[in-house]
Write an enzyme that holds these catalytic residues in place. Structure first.
Site, PDB file in Angstrom:
ATOM      1  N   ARG A  71       8.682 -37.756  -6.494  1.00  0.00           N
ATOM      2  CA  ARG A  71       8.332 -36.651  -7.385  1.00  0.00           C
ATOM      3  C   ARG A  71       7.612 -35.589  -6.567  1.00  0.00           C
ATOM      4  O   ARG A  71       6.784 -35.906  -5.702  1.00  0.00           O
ATOM      5  CB  ARG A  71       7.443 -37.122  -8.535  1.00  0.00           C
ATOM      6  CG  ARG A  71       8.163 -37.962  -9.586  1.00  0.00           C
ATOM      7  CD  ARG A  71       9.169 -37.123 -10.369  1.00  0.00           C
ATOM      8  NE  ARG A  71       9.834 -37.875 -11.417  1.00  0.00           N
ATOM      9  CZ  ARG A  71      10.972 -38.537 -11.281  1.00  0.00           C
ATOM     10  NH1 ARG A  71      11.571 -38.548 -10.083  1.00  0.00           N
ATOM     11  NH2 ARG A  71      11.511 -39.175 -12.284  1.00  0.00           N
ATOM     12  N   GLU A 120      11.677 -28.730 -11.915  1.00  0.00           N
ATOM     13  CA  GLU A 120      13.097 -28.977 -11.692  1.00  0.00           C
ATOM     14  C   GLU A 120      13.790 -27.715 -11.177  1.00  0.00           C
ATOM     15  O   GLU A 120      13.425 -26.603 -11.564  1.00  0.00           O
ATOM     16  CB  GLU A 120      13.763 -29.419 -13.001  1.00  0.00           C
ATOM     17  CG  GLU A 120      13.431 -30.835 -13.422  1.00  0.00           C
ATOM     18  CD  GLU A 120      13.918 -31.859 -12.403  1.00  0.00           C
ATOM     19  OE1 GLU A 120      15.091 -31.799 -12.001  1.00  0.00           O
ATOM     20  OE2 GLU A 120      13.106 -32.711 -12.000  1.00  0.00           O
ATOM     21  N   HIS A 178      16.993 -31.873  -6.088  1.00  0.00           N
ATOM     22  CA  HIS A 178      16.798 -33.085  -6.894  1.00  0.00           C
ATOM     23  C   HIS A 178      18.149 -33.739  -7.203  1.00  0.00           C
ATOM     24  O   HIS A 178      18.554 -33.891  -8.353  1.00  0.00           O
ATOM     25  CB  HIS A 178      16.054 -32.774  -8.197  1.00  0.00           C
ATOM     26  CG  HIS A 178      15.464 -34.018  -8.808  1.00  0.00           C
ATOM     27  ND1 HIS A 178      14.821 -34.005 -10.024  1.00  0.00           N
ATOM     28  CD2 HIS A 178      15.420 -35.312  -8.377  1.00  0.00           C
ATOM     29  CE1 HIS A 178      14.405 -35.237 -10.318  1.00  0.00           C
ATOM     30  NE2 HIS A 178      14.765 -36.033  -9.331  1.00  0.00           N
TER      31      HIS A 178
END
Length: 313
Positions: A232, A261, A281
């Site tokens: 993360r 994101e 991601h």
């Protein structure tokens, strides 16, 4: 009862709905949305009469959770649930299940794809080759004999450790739970930071891990060290990491996750850092992993309806 798939799950619509029908044997009305939205009011409209909502990595805040009046189960097509307002779910008595394990292979694959790309200068080699250049200045490094530090030894961390051993690396690990795993030596975090040539992060985001790799921790690393983050974004301090890379205090970084994101702002500090590979991601996103998680998503719903829920967070 009504099930709402509130965003796309990376599986073709027809296949996804067939999987849902097969798992649930027609026991629920199924509504599928093939577009993403971050608008709170629209998300409430999509889920306001749903008994079950399936969501991937779309953020569901407290207003959305409270606005979905009939909601009893969130089946999260993701490993982490830091994008879900868990306090609001507890307040409403909503069960939350995740999809632990679906992306273990995919994430571990990307760790080594990024690392080898950085170690062997694959991106600049491709570029220079297309410009009629040579290998001059692009001689890389081998993995064999390196010390590979794994922070967090859940399923993904252990798979990364096993692959590192296959490459001939000495593996160190730091985790809140120490396990007896052949070839892995558990050490304190400072020791791992000081001795590792490669450090790969595999911890969830919580109060204990937020900012766990900051300026002080980076200062303890070898100048030749590479940091890999497929966990993360907020686990690392991006500004401190960028400054360290620019100052040559560490040798490189591979980063798949950010504070938010993607899309990530073009002025993100890591985008101007040298010897850095960034990806949007994508570690979890393989065709195989998307199918695996869809299977688990609907199995979570099926078992919840039976009164024997699994993967409860």
């Amino acid at each position: 009862m009504k099930l709402v798939i509130i965003e796309p799950l990376g599986v073709e619509k027809e296949k996804l709905l067939s999987m849902a029908q097969e798992a649930l044997s027609g026991r629920m009305e199924i509504v599928y949305y093939d577009t993403r939205t971050t608008d709170t009011n629209e998300l409430i409209q999509r889920g306001e009469d749903a008994d079950v909502i399936v969501v991937s990595n779309l953020s569901l805040n407290g207003d959305v959770i409270r606005g979905c009046r009939n909601l009893k189960l969130l089946s999260v097509a993701f490993t982490g649930v830091d994008h879900i307002d868990m306090a609001a779910c507890r307040e409403r008595g909503i069960t939350v299940c995740n999809c632990a394990g679906y992306s273990t292979c995919a994430v571990a694959d990307l760790v080594f794809g990024l690392l080898i790309s950085l170690y062997r200068n694959i991106i600049p080699c491709d570029s220079v080759c297309r410009r009629e250049g040579t290998k001059d200045g692009l001689v890389g490094f081998e993995l064999e004999g390196k010390t590979f530090g794994v922070i967090g030894t859940g399923a993904i961390g252990l798979r990364v450790a096993a692959i590192a051993q296959a490459f001939g690396c000495r593996v160190l690990a730091f985790s809140r739970t120490v396990k007896e795993i052949p070839g892995i030596t558990y050490v304190e975090l400072d020791t791992l930071l000081e001795e590792s040539d490669i450090i790969s992060l595999h911890v969830p985001l919580n109060d204990a891990t937020r900012g766990m790799i900051g300026a002080e921790e980076i200062q303890k690393m070898k100048k030749s060290a590479v940091l890999i983050n497929t966990a993360r974004g907020p686990v690392t301090d991006a500004n401190a990491l960028s400054e360290a890379l620019k100052a040559g205090r560490i040798a490189g970084a591979c980063v798949d996750v950010f504070e938010n994101e993607p899309p990530v702002a073009a002025d993100h500090p890591l985008f101007s850092a040298p010897n850095t590979i960034v990806t949007p991601h994508i570690a979890f996103a393989t065709r195989e992993a998307m199918v695996k998680r869809a299977v688990t998503v609907f199995e979570n719903v099926k078992l919840y309806l039976k009164g024997t829920p699994q993967n409860v967070m």
